[in-house]
Write a protein that holds these residues in place. Structure first.
Motif, PDB file in Angstrom:
ATOM      1  N   GLN A 110       0.831  -1.207   0.000  1.00 27.76           N
ATOM      2  CA  GLN A 110       0.000   0.000   0.000  1.00 27.76           C
ATOM      3  C   GLN A 110       0.865   1.256   0.000  1.00 27.76           C
ATOM      4  O   GLN A 110       0.617   2.196  -0.773  1.00 27.76           O
ATOM      5  CB  GLN A 110      -0.934  -0.020   1.214  1.00 27.76           C
ATOM      6  CG  GLN A 110      -1.868   1.176   1.313  1.00 27.76           C
ATOM      7  CD  GLN A 110      -2.808   1.061   2.513  1.00 27.76           C
ATOM      8  OE1 GLN A 110      -3.259  -0.029   2.860  1.00 27.76           O
ATOM      9  NE2 GLN A 110      -3.097   2.181   3.155  1.00 27.76           N
ATOM     10  N   LEU A 111       1.897   1.276   0.843  1.00 29.66           N
ATOM     11  CA  LEU A 111       2.782   2.445   0.891  1.00 29.66           C
ATOM     12  C   LEU A 111       3.651   2.533  -0.360  1.00 29.66           C
ATOM     13  O   LEU A 111       3.964   3.640  -0.832  1.00 29.66           O
ATOM     14  CB  LEU A 111       3.656   2.382   2.145  1.00 29.66           C
ATOM     15  CG  LEU A 111       2.937   2.577   3.480  1.00 29.66           C
ATOM     16  CD1 LEU A 111       3.925   2.618   4.634  1.00 29.66           C
ATOM     17  CD2 LEU A 111       2.088   3.822   3.494  1.00 29.66           C
ATOM     18  N   ASP A 112       4.048   1.379  -0.892  1.00 26.64           N
ATOM     19  CA  ASP A 112       4.820   1.388  -2.145  1.00 26.64           C
ATOM     20  C   ASP A 112       4.034   2.055  -3.266  1.00 26.64           C
ATOM     21  O   ASP A 112       4.587   2.820  -4.068  1.00 26.64           O
ATOM     22  CB  ASP A 112       5.186  -0.041  -2.556  1.00 26.64           C
ATOM     23  CG  ASP A 112       6.365  -0.598  -1.768  1.00 26.64           C
ATOM     24  OD1 ASP A 112       7.007   0.175  -1.032  1.00 26.64           O
ATOM     25  OD2 ASP A 112       6.637  -1.809  -1.899  1.00 26.64           O
ATOM     26  N   GLU A 113       2.751   1.746  -3.329  1.00 25.76           N
ATOM     27  CA  GLU A 113       1.909   2.327  -4.381  1.00 25.76           C
ATOM     28  C   GLU A 113       1.785   3.839  -4.244  1.00 25.76           C
ATOM     29  O   GLU A 113       1.539   4.551  -5.220  1.00 25.76           O
ATOM     30  CB  GLU A 113       0.526   1.681  -4.350  1.00 25.76           C
ATOM     31  CG  GLU A 113       0.523   0.236  -4.833  1.00 25.76           C
ATOM     32  CD  GLU A 113      -0.778  -0.489  -4.518  1.00 25.76           C
ATOM     33  OE1 GLU A 113      -1.690   0.159  -3.947  1.00 25.76           O
ATOM     34  OE2 GLU A 113      -0.866  -1.699  -4.812  1.00 25.76           O
ATOM     35  N   GLN A 114       1.997   4.324  -3.016  1.00 25.44           N
ATOM     36  CA  GLN A 114       1.952   5.771  -2.761  1.00 25.44           C
ATOM     37  C   GLN A 114       3.333   6.414  -2.862  1.00 25.44           C
ATOM     38  O   GLN A 114       3.503   7.575  -2.517  1.00 25.44           O
ATOM     39  CB  GLN A 114       1.364   6.024  -1.366  1.00 25.44           C
ATOM     40  CG  GLN A 114      -0.039   5.502  -1.163  1.00 25.44           C
ATOM     41  CD  GLN A 114      -0.477   5.529   0.296  1.00 25.44           C
ATOM     42  OE1 GLN A 114       0.217   6.070   1.163  1.00 25.44           O
ATOM     43  NE2 GLN A 114      -1.626   4.947   0.588  1.00 25.44           N
ATOM     44  N   GLN A 115       4.319   5.625  -3.327  1.00 26.84           N
ATOM     45  CA  GLN A 115       5.712   6.080  -3.425  1.00 26.84           C
ATOM     46  C   GLN A 115       6.281   6.493  -2.069  1.00 26.84           C
ATOM     47  O   GLN A 115       7.113   7.387  -1.959  1.00 26.84           O
ATOM     48  CB  GLN A 115       5.824   7.246  -4.418  1.00 26.84           C
ATOM     49  CG  GLN A 115       5.368   6.915  -5.829  1.00 26.84           C
ATOM     50  CD  GLN A 115       6.159   5.766  -6.434  1.00 26.84           C
ATOM     51  OE1 GLN A 115       7.387   5.806  -6.458  1.00 26.84           O
ATOM     52  NE2 GLN A 115       5.469   4.724  -6.913  1.00 26.84           N
ATOM     53  N   ARG A 116       5.872   5.785  -1.016  1.00 28.91           N
ATOM     54  CA  ARG A 116       6.362   6.020   0.346  1.00 28.91           C
ATOM     55  C   ARG A 116       7.042   4.737   0.825  1.00 28.91           C
ATOM     56  O   ARG A 116       6.742   4.211   1.874  1.00 28.91           O
ATOM     57  CB  ARG A 116       5.213   6.405   1.273  1.00 28.91           C
ATOM     58  CG  ARG A 116       4.482   7.672   0.849  1.00 28.91           C
ATOM     59  CD  ARG A 116       3.078   7.729   1.433  1.00 28.91           C
ATOM     60  NE  ARG A 116       3.057   7.946   2.858  1.00 28.91           N
ATOM     61  CZ  ARG A 116       1.934   7.869   3.599  1.00 28.91           C
ATOM     62  NH1 ARG A 116       0.779   7.551   3.042  1.00 28.91           N
ATOM     63  NH2 ARG A 116       1.990   8.100   4.891  1.00 28.91           N
ATOM     64  N   HIS A 117       7.970   4.238   0.071  1.00 27.59           N
ATOM     65  CA  HIS A 117       8.538   2.902   0.253  1.00 27.59           C
ATOM     66  C   HIS A 117       9.156   2.712   1.641  1.00 27.59           C
ATOM     67  O   HIS A 117      10.166   3.358   1.961  1.00 27.59           O
ATOM     68  CB  HIS A 117       9.604   2.646  -0.806  1.00 27.59           C
ATOM     69  CG  HIS A 117       9.128   2.887  -2.206  1.00 27.59           C
ATOM     70  ND1 HIS A 117       8.280   2.016  -2.862  1.00 27.59           N
ATOM     71  CD2 HIS A 117       9.365   3.906  -3.080  1.00 27.59           C
ATOM     72  CE1 HIS A 117       8.031   2.484  -4.079  1.00 27.59           C
ATOM     73  NE2 HIS A 117       8.669   3.632  -4.226  1.00 27.59           N
ATOM     74  N   PRO A 118       8.616   1.821   2.466  1.00 28.40           N
ATOM     75  CA  PRO A 118       9.275   1.528   3.744  1.00 28.40           C
ATOM     76  C   PRO A 118      10.628   0.851   3.503  1.00 28.40           C
ATOM     77  O   PRO A 118      10.770   0.049   2.579  1.00 28.40           O
ATOM     78  CB  PRO A 118       8.308   0.550   4.429  1.00 28.40           C
ATOM     79  CG  PRO A 118       7.011   0.703   3.713  1.00 28.40           C
ATOM     80  CD  PRO A 118       7.362   1.083   2.306  1.00 28.40           C
TER      81      PRO A 118
END
Length: 431
Positions: A110-118
């Motif tokens: 989910q965060l990857d799709e928002q370009q907020r890669h953990p």
């Protein structure tokens, strides 16, 4: 979802591409999506330039000896991916790791799709907190780097410990001691005790200011509690420990070096505060736990005749502590060094500290994007042999040589030491 652990390992290997990204926005978001496991665990937070792992290990052994189920989150790991998360001294199983990873994975996507890669470390931290919330009475959380913006700085601890402050990670933490201290001081929480080791006056003033701002009771080594070494014999040390309030104990350790007495002293102060907070602790039991504590990768002897000793002296302060332990215990032996470390360390200063104490020095490298190449180490200008293959350097050790006066020391980055330990376990000659 992942069904095989090799798939999980491959995922984390690829995840390294996101590197180190200071800041807490991503970790807080992941924890929130997972119903905030960090609020469901009792934990201690430990930061510092050196000594974090040893302090955690002493505290861990003392709490286990008192019957507590204790979790440890540490980095780097000396035992692979699962070795970042321990329960009562054992790495969690691959199946357990995979179970919690699969809980986290949908939210990573989910965060990857928002370009907020953990990052890799953020994901490991969340897995650890989920596990600790479900399985442990107390968790000991070692900060990765700094403190204020470190991924682990996302929970309210029982208490915090800052072991010491010296030069390291200056590209992230700043170019002076005050800046580095400011980052370490970030783990101090409102109304929560903070235990502080020996450090410069400049660093101490920063810590004091933060503690005052947060109304955090501060316990400083040398003021609130003190130690005095009374006997040293090889890897065994005895010291007296006491507080200004009149608590006194005699402690024995199986750990070489005065710096380990300091680390143990910090752990004992934490245990005393645990008692004040109502934790059930028997002092006889936790002193027994401290006696049995043996520190992996910290002046750890893995072979005799010839003696082979591993130590994670990964920065100038660590190299200085290593040198002092060497002088105290191995001044009449023929010493040889194998050295590999990260390229962003003060390589020149480290080797200047170490060089006078060894008959031969081998500079090598290891498989990590931050590892210093042998060419970089060779440019420092000390008299040393250069080896691109660290395994070959170790195979050059003469195992037929049974002279007790010859010692081999392997030191540098803890990532390097972890690789050597694994290699040693697989070498039948070392058994």
């Amino acid at each position: 979802m992942f069904e095989q652990f090799f798939q999980v390992k491959a995922f984390f290997q690829v995840r390294k591409q996101y590197g180190v990204k200071p800041g807490l926005e991503r970790i807080y978001k992941l924890l929130d999506l997972l119903d905030n496991p960090e609020r469901k665990m009792n934990a201690v937070h430990v930061a510092g330039t050196n000594g974090k792992g040893s302090t955690v290990h002493f505290l861990n052994q003392a709490l286990i000896a008192n019957g507590y189920t204790v979790g440890v989150f540490n980095s780097p790991s000396l035992k692979g991916l699962t070795g970042h998360i321990l329960c009562n001294d054992n790495s969690i199983t691959e199946n357990t790791f995979m179970y919690y990873f699969n809980k986290v994975y949908p939210f990573i996507r989910q965060l990857d799709e928002q370009q907020r890669h953990p990052t890799e470390f953020e994901i490991l931290t969340v897995i650890a907190f989920l596990y600790f919330a479900d399985h442990t009475d107390i968790a000991l959380v070692e900060a990765g780097m700094g403190g204020r913006e470190d991924t682990t700085n996302c929970f309210d601890p029982i208490l915090s410990i800052i072991t010491n402050i010296s030069w390291d990670h200056t590209e992230f933490l700043g170019k002076n001691i005050e800046s580095i201290a400011y980052h370490k001081a970030g783990i101090i929480k409102k109304n929560r005790p903070i235990i502080v080791g020996e450090m410069s006056d400049n660093a101490t003033s920063v810590i004091y200011a933060e503690a005052q701002k947060k109304n955090a009771p501060l316990y400083r080594m040398g003021d609130a509690f003190q130690y005095k070494i009374t006997n040293v014999k090889g890897n065994h040390q005895t010291f007296q420990w006491g507080t200004i309030s009149g608590i006194n104990m005699e402690i024995r350790l199986q750990a070489a070096g005065g710096h380990q007495v300091q680390n143990a002293s910090l752990a004992i102060m934490a245990l005393v505060l645990f008692e004040k907070k109502g934790f059930r602790l028997n002092r006889y039991d936790y002193l027994k736990g401290l006696i049995t504590a043996q520190l992996p990768g910290r002046f750890e002897q893995i072979h005799s005749r010839p003696a082979i000793i591993l130590d994670g002296a990964h920065n100038p302060a660590g190299a200085q502590a290593f040198k002092e332990t060497l002088e105290a215990n191995f001044k009449n032996t023929e010493n040889h060094l194998i050295f590999a470390v990260f390229k962003d360390k003060d390589l020149k200063r480290m080797l200047e500290i170490l060089e006078p104490h060894f008959s031969t020095i081998t500079l090598t490298t290891f498989d990590h994007p931050r590892a210093a190449e042998v060419e970089q180490l060779g440019e420092i200008g000390i008299h040393a042999e250069l080896r691109n293959d660290w395994r070959h350097a170790i195979r050059q050790i003469s195992f037929e040589q049974k002279d007790e006066d010859v010692c081999y020391f392997i030191t540098g980055s803890l990532h390097f030491i972890a690789m050597v330990r694994k290699y040693a376990e697989d070498m039948t000659e070392w058994l």
